[in-house]
Design an enzyme around this catalytic site. Sequence first.
Site, mmCIF file in Angstrom:
data_model
loop_
_atom_site.group_PDB
_atom_site.id
_atom_site.type_symbol
_atom_site.label_atom_id
_atom_site.label_comp_id
_atom_site.label_asym_id
_atom_site.label_seq_id
_atom_site.Cartn_x
_atom_site.Cartn_y
_atom_site.Cartn_z
ATOM 1 C CB SER A 179 -55.613 72.161 17.183
ATOM 2 O OG SER A 179 -54.543 72.235 18.109
ATOM 3 C CE LYS A 180 -55.962 80.159 15.035
ATOM 4 N NZ LYS A 180 -54.895 80.471 14.100
#
Length: 484
Positions: free
Chosen positions: A252-253
């Site tokens: 994820s980010k």
Amino acid sequence: MKLKVRFAPSPTGPLHIGGARSALFNYLLARKHNGTFIVRSEDTDIERSSRESEHNILEALRWLGIEWNEGIEVGGENGPYRQTERLELYREYTDKLLAQGHAYHCYCSEEELEQERQELTAKGETPRYLGKCRHLTPEQKAAYEAEGRQPVVRFKVPEGKQILIRDLVRGDVVFESDGIGDYIIVKSDGIPTYNFAVVVDDISMCITHVIRGEEHLSNTPRQVLIYEALGVPVPEFAHISLILNTEGRKMSKRDGDTAVIDYQNKGYLPEAVINFIVLMGWSPPGEEQFFTLEQLADKFALDRVSKSPAVFDLNKLNWINAHYLKEAAPERLAELALPHLRDAGVMPTGEISTEQRAWASAFVQAVIEHVSYLAQVKDYVHYFYGGQALEPDEEAREVLRGEQVPQVLEAFKSKMAESKLVTAEDAKAMLKQLTKELKIGAKFVFMPVRAALTGRVHGPDLDKIIALLGPDDVLHRLETLALL
Ligand code: GLU
């Protein structure tokens, strides 16, 4: 039959590493089999889609060297290639499904649907649409329409059916139709949903292989049912595994950069990113780990794509990139380093003079083996640029406290003052000469000079540092050295 594959991103943001991998696998397969690779856009989420994102995705693909034979900006016989420009086609397919009884209009309101969901959940069943509007009479429809209700179109899911997906990566996967519930294929505003539009696109573009992320596996039975209802052959499917971070969680980010452009901006080379991406899921047949796009187009095959999750390991990317940096042509590296040197304030924003370019090139060559990606060259600027060294650290201080240091630095200074030093070879010769004249070990010359000029005891080659600083900055650094 000619192999035909596609990459169909939703233009709601930049191209992510996972998307780039899907594009790459499709591209490689098309190249290997002399097939066609299409790039099209799933832009029906009007709120979140933009032409700017679409453009950025295409630019990122091009940067990676992934070209498409057909699609957006390229054209082709199956266009247009944006879903919002294909609404007429979806309408034709909707009419067909409605006419053949595979789909129906549903007038249920959000409240009614919510009530149904709650009732099913209370009974411990999977919330799904139970088909309340499946058998509406023309009068009931007219009554709903008189109320101003805008219908959606739902697909009529056959009951008690097993849907077998022979996935080329995951093997056979079976789904039961009963858990699915009649799903929406066209929303009340006339816009088709993903599961419907993607099937119409794949049918009308004669796609033979659908290669995409594992997250779409659960959508596949819904899509297969539409193919079957339309009486057309189902393409081959290959769902490639999720990408996990090194802790085993979905990327994820929070794990840092996930967009291709982030890596481009940091000065990774496209050939390194390609090489890294292909190894996330595909394992080469031999020991070799480095492959050009050309070689991959020859070697890549789905049977060596793993169904276990792929791991995004930044250290591996850095290792691969460092390998390609060492192989890259000096002029190319100098050009790619310019934005980072500008960022560091050592190159002007506008035109670069011949001397500045030569300096940039020599600088990059001096540090290239110390960096994994070009943005890191900024960390080395202080060694090579300007009349002020870093404040000496503890180790450098220790060196500079040496008994012979003042004598060594004085001698070095006068040598520098009389020289019109330009090259690293000159610097090397001069340090050697100095060692000889002072009759001490080379270490007792090199270490103090390095510590005095850079404030550090380690770093890039000293002769290159001296050459790139030039006599003026060298002398200035010596003069301003706090310890002298
Ligand atoms: N727009 C979908 C995505 O970006 C495409 C999925 C597909 O390839 O069917 O994930």
